[in-house]
Design a protein around this motif. Structure first.
Motif, PDB file in Angstrom:
ATOM      1  N   HIS A 167       0.805  -1.225   0.000  1.00 58.11           N
ATOM      2  CA  HIS A 167       0.000   0.000   0.000  1.00 58.11           C
ATOM      3  C   HIS A 167       0.840   1.279   0.000  1.00 58.11           C
ATOM      4  N   LEU A 168       2.157   1.129  -0.022  1.00 56.14           N
ATOM      5  CA  LEU A 168       3.022   2.308   0.032  1.00 56.14           C
ATOM      6  C   LEU A 168       2.836   3.229  -1.169  1.00 56.14           C
ATOM      7  N   LYS A 169       2.845   4.516  -0.885  1.00 60.01           N
ATOM      8  CA  LYS A 169       2.830   5.536  -1.935  1.00 60.01           C
ATOM      9  C   LYS A 169       4.132   6.328  -1.945  1.00 60.01           C
ATOM     10  N   SER A 170       4.811   6.338  -0.813  1.00 55.67           N
ATOM     11  CA  SER A 170       6.077   7.059  -0.694  1.00 55.67           C
ATOM     12  C   SER A 170       7.040   6.260   0.169  1.00 55.67           C
ATOM     13  N   MET A 171       8.295   6.179  -0.287  1.00 56.26           N
ATOM     14  CA  MET A 171       9.329   5.483   0.462  1.00 56.26           C
ATOM     15  C   MET A 171      10.580   6.340   0.487  1.00 56.26           C
ATOM     16  N   ASP A 172      11.130   6.550   1.664  1.00 57.14           N
ATOM     17  CA  ASP A 172      12.329   7.372   1.835  1.00 57.14           C
ATOM     18  C   ASP A 172      12.146   8.759   1.221  1.00 57.14           C
ATOM     19  N   PHE A 173      10.991   9.333   1.467  1.00 61.32           N
ATOM     20  CA  PHE A 173      10.634  10.671   0.995  1.00 61.32           C
ATOM     21  C   PHE A 173      10.628  10.787  -0.527  1.00 61.32           C
ATOM     22  N   CYS A 174      10.375   9.685  -1.196  1.00 61.38           N
ATOM     23  CA  CYS A 174      10.320   9.677  -2.660  1.00 61.38           C
ATOM     24  C   CYS A 174       9.098   8.875  -3.108  1.00 61.38           C
ATOM     25  N   GLY A 175       8.280   9.478  -3.958  1.00 60.20           N
ATOM     26  CA  GLY A 175       7.066   8.816  -4.409  1.00 60.20           C
ATOM     27  C   GLY A 175       7.346   7.544  -5.190  1.00 60.20           C
ATOM     28  N   ILE A 176       6.449   6.573  -5.083  1.00 57.53           N
ATOM     29  CA  ILE A 176       6.585   5.287  -5.767  1.00 57.53           C
ATOM     30  C   ILE A 176       5.764   5.320  -7.053  1.00 57.53           C
ATOM     31  N   THR A 177       6.396   4.994  -8.165  1.00 59.58           N
ATOM     32  CA  THR A 177       5.723   5.023  -9.457  1.00 59.58           C
ATOM     33  C   THR A 177       5.148   3.658  -9.814  1.00 59.58           C
ATOM     34  N   LYS A 178       4.242   3.640 -10.790  1.00 59.05           N
ATOM     35  CA  LYS A 178       3.678   2.382 -11.265  1.00 59.05           C
ATOM     36  C   LYS A 178       4.766   1.500 -11.862  1.00 59.05           C
ATOM     37  N   GLU A 179       5.706   2.144 -12.552  1.00 56.52           N
ATOM     38  CA  GLU A 179       6.811   1.390 -13.159  1.00 56.52           C
ATOM     39  C   GLU A 179       7.642   0.683 -12.095  1.00 56.52           C
ATOM     40  N   GLU A 180       7.875   1.364 -10.987  1.00 56.36           N
ATOM     41  CA  GLU A 180       8.643   0.753  -9.900  1.00 56.36           C
ATOM     42  C   GLU A 180       7.925  -0.467  -9.340  1.00 56.36           C
ATOM     43  N   ARG A 181       6.612  -0.384  -9.233  1.00 55.03           N
ATOM     44  CA  ARG A 181       5.849  -1.517  -8.714  1.00 55.03           C
ATOM     45  C   ARG A 181       5.985  -2.732  -9.621  1.00 55.03           C
ATOM     46  N   VAL A 182       5.894  -2.481 -10.924  1.00 50.04           N
ATOM     47  CA  VAL A 182       6.015  -3.575 -11.890  1.00 50.04           C
ATOM     48  C   VAL A 182       7.408  -4.180 -11.829  1.00 50.04           C
ATOM     49  N   LEU A 183       8.434  -3.334 -11.821  1.00 49.64           N
ATOM     50  CA  LEU A 183       9.811  -3.819 -11.775  1.00 49.64           C
ATOM     51  C   LEU A 183      10.104  -4.548 -10.465  1.00 49.64           C
ATOM     52  N   ALA A 184       9.535  -4.059  -9.368  1.00 55.37           N
ATOM     53  CA  ALA A 184       9.736  -4.711  -8.071  1.00 55.37           C
ATOM     54  C   ALA A 184       9.154  -6.112  -8.085  1.00 55.37           C
ATOM     55  N   ARG A 185       7.983  -6.247  -8.691  1.00 57.20           N
ATOM     56  CA  ARG A 185       7.330  -7.562  -8.781  1.00 57.20           C
ATOM     57  C   ARG A 185       8.160  -8.522  -9.617  1.00 57.20           C
ATOM     58  N   ILE A 186       8.663  -8.034 -10.740  1.00 57.16           N
ATOM     59  CA  ILE A 186       9.472  -8.870 -11.636  1.00 57.16           C
ATOM     60  C   ILE A 186      10.779  -9.274 -10.961  1.00 57.16           C
ATOM     61  N   TRP A 187      11.429  -8.292 -10.312  1.00 53.02           N
ATOM     62  CA  TRP A 187      12.714  -8.568  -9.666  1.00 53.02           C
ATOM     63  C   TRP A 187      12.554  -9.585  -8.554  1.00 53.02           C
ATOM     64  N   LEU A 188      11.503  -9.422  -7.748  1.00 48.49           N
ATOM     65  CA  LEU A 188      11.315 -10.334  -6.630  1.00 48.49           C
ATOM     66  C   LEU A 188      11.047 -11.751  -7.113  1.00 48.49           C
ATOM     67  N   ARG A 189      10.233 -11.888  -8.153  1.00 44.58           N
ATOM     68  CA  ARG A 189       9.971 -13.217  -8.695  1.00 44.58           C
ATOM     69  C   ARG A 189      11.247 -13.850  -9.205  1.00 44.58           C
ATOM     70  N   ALA A 190      12.066 -13.061  -9.896  1.00 50.38           N
ATOM     71  CA  ALA A 190      13.324 -13.579 -10.440  1.00 50.38           C
ATOM     72  C   ALA A 190      14.283 -13.980  -9.324  1.00 50.38           C
ATOM     73  N   SER A 191      14.325 -13.167  -8.259  1.00 55.65           N
ATOM     74  CA  SER A 191      15.250 -13.450  -7.164  1.00 55.65           C
ATOM     75  C   SER A 191      14.835 -14.667  -6.358  1.00 55.65           C
ATOM     76  N   MET A 192      13.510 -14.942  -6.324  1.00 57.32           N
ATOM     77  CA  MET A 192      13.009 -16.084  -5.572  1.00 57.32           C
ATOM     78  C   MET A 192      13.033 -17.374  -6.379  1.00 57.32           C
ATOM     79  N   ARG A 193      13.237 -17.261  -7.683  1.00 55.53           N
ATOM     80  CA  ARG A 193      13.218 -18.444  -8.538  1.00 55.53           C
ATOM     81  C   ARG A 193      14.351 -19.399  -8.151  1.00 55.53           C
ATOM     82  N   GLY A 194      13.992 -20.607  -7.895  1.00 56.27           N
ATOM     83  CA  GLY A 194      15.002 -21.607  -7.550  1.00 56.27           C
ATOM     84  C   GLY A 194      15.237 -21.739  -6.063  1.00 56.27           C
ATOM     85  N   LYS A 195      14.688 -20.779  -5.272  1.00 53.61           N
ATOM     86  CA  LYS A 195      14.865 -20.869  -3.827  1.00 53.61           C
ATOM     87  C   LYS A 195      13.769 -21.747  -3.223  1.00 53.61           C
ATOM     88  N   PRO A 196      14.100 -22.586  -2.253  1.00 55.94           N
ATOM     89  CA  PRO A 196      13.075 -23.426  -1.624  1.00 55.94           C
ATOM     90  C   PRO A 196      12.086 -22.587  -0.849  1.00 55.94           C
TER      91      PRO A 196
END
Length: 213
Positions: free
Chosen positions: A176-205
């Protein structure tokens, strides 16, 4: 500890999510009742000590109810020596007229090593400042994902800031965050965060697999 960041006050112009607010009540404060209970710069080490201190007086006077509790939804405990939040719930019940309506908590510039679950017991919490502390495990952020109204969070100045994918991880874990570290969160960041997290978790038990083993 030398502060490299300044916590915005309610009487300054600040910029969050690309919007500037000025005057008496900028964005994070505008919908919150009463002046903040300001216990910053008091050399407080524990919540028990916080109860022995008188809040700083700001430009707006703090109001109290008939039981002498503060009519405020904002609590500032920044620039102290707090290491843990033992007794936090008891303290806010003692200090505030509506403790579980607390919406703004500033714990920046203390020596807090982890995110205490007591903060997740504040269903109305919207703004949480934790920058300039000693949080070293990125997984601590997971606890905040249960807060349905948390839209503004700061964590810079902690060791976790140096973790790879720090910003993306926080954005994904606290949806639900809209701002992190005094910087607004963009839609692009949300998409990239989702992709990065999925990639980083791939292969982990997963936890389920670990438990089964």
């Amino acid at each position: 500890m030398q502060n490299n960041w300044k916590t915005p006050t309610s009487w300054e112009i600040i910029e969050v999510s690309g919007l500037a607010w000025s005057g008496k009540m900028p964005g994070a404060w505008g919908k919150m009742n009463g002046a903040p209970v300001d216990l910053s710069f008091k050399q407080i080490k524990s919540m028990a000590e916080a109860l022995t201190e008188e809040p700083r007086q700001g430009l707006r006077a703090l109001e109290r109810n008939e039981q002498k509790r503060f009519c405020s939804r904002a609590l500032r405990l920044s620039n102290n020596q707090i290491k843990e939040l033992i007794g936090f719930t008891d303290a806010i019940i003692t200090m505030l007229s509506e403790p579980f309506q607390l919406a703004w908590v500033d714990l920046s510039f203390n020596v807090i090593p982890c995110i205490d679950p007591v903060l997740t017991e504040l269903p109305e919490l919207r703004v949480l400042y934790l920058h300039g502390n000693k949080i070293s495990k990125l997984s601590e952020v997971d606890k905040l994902g249960t807060l349905p109204n948390l839209h503004t969070l700061t964590l810079h100045g902690n060791a976790i800031e140096n973790e790879k994918g720090y910003r993306g991880y926080v954005i994904q874990m606290v949806p639900h965050l809209k701002s992190m570290d005094f910087c607004g969160i963009t839609k692009e960041e949300r998409v990239l965060a989702r992709i990065w997290l999925r990639a980083s978790m791939r292969g982990k038990p997963t936890r389920t697999k670990i438990n089964q083993e």
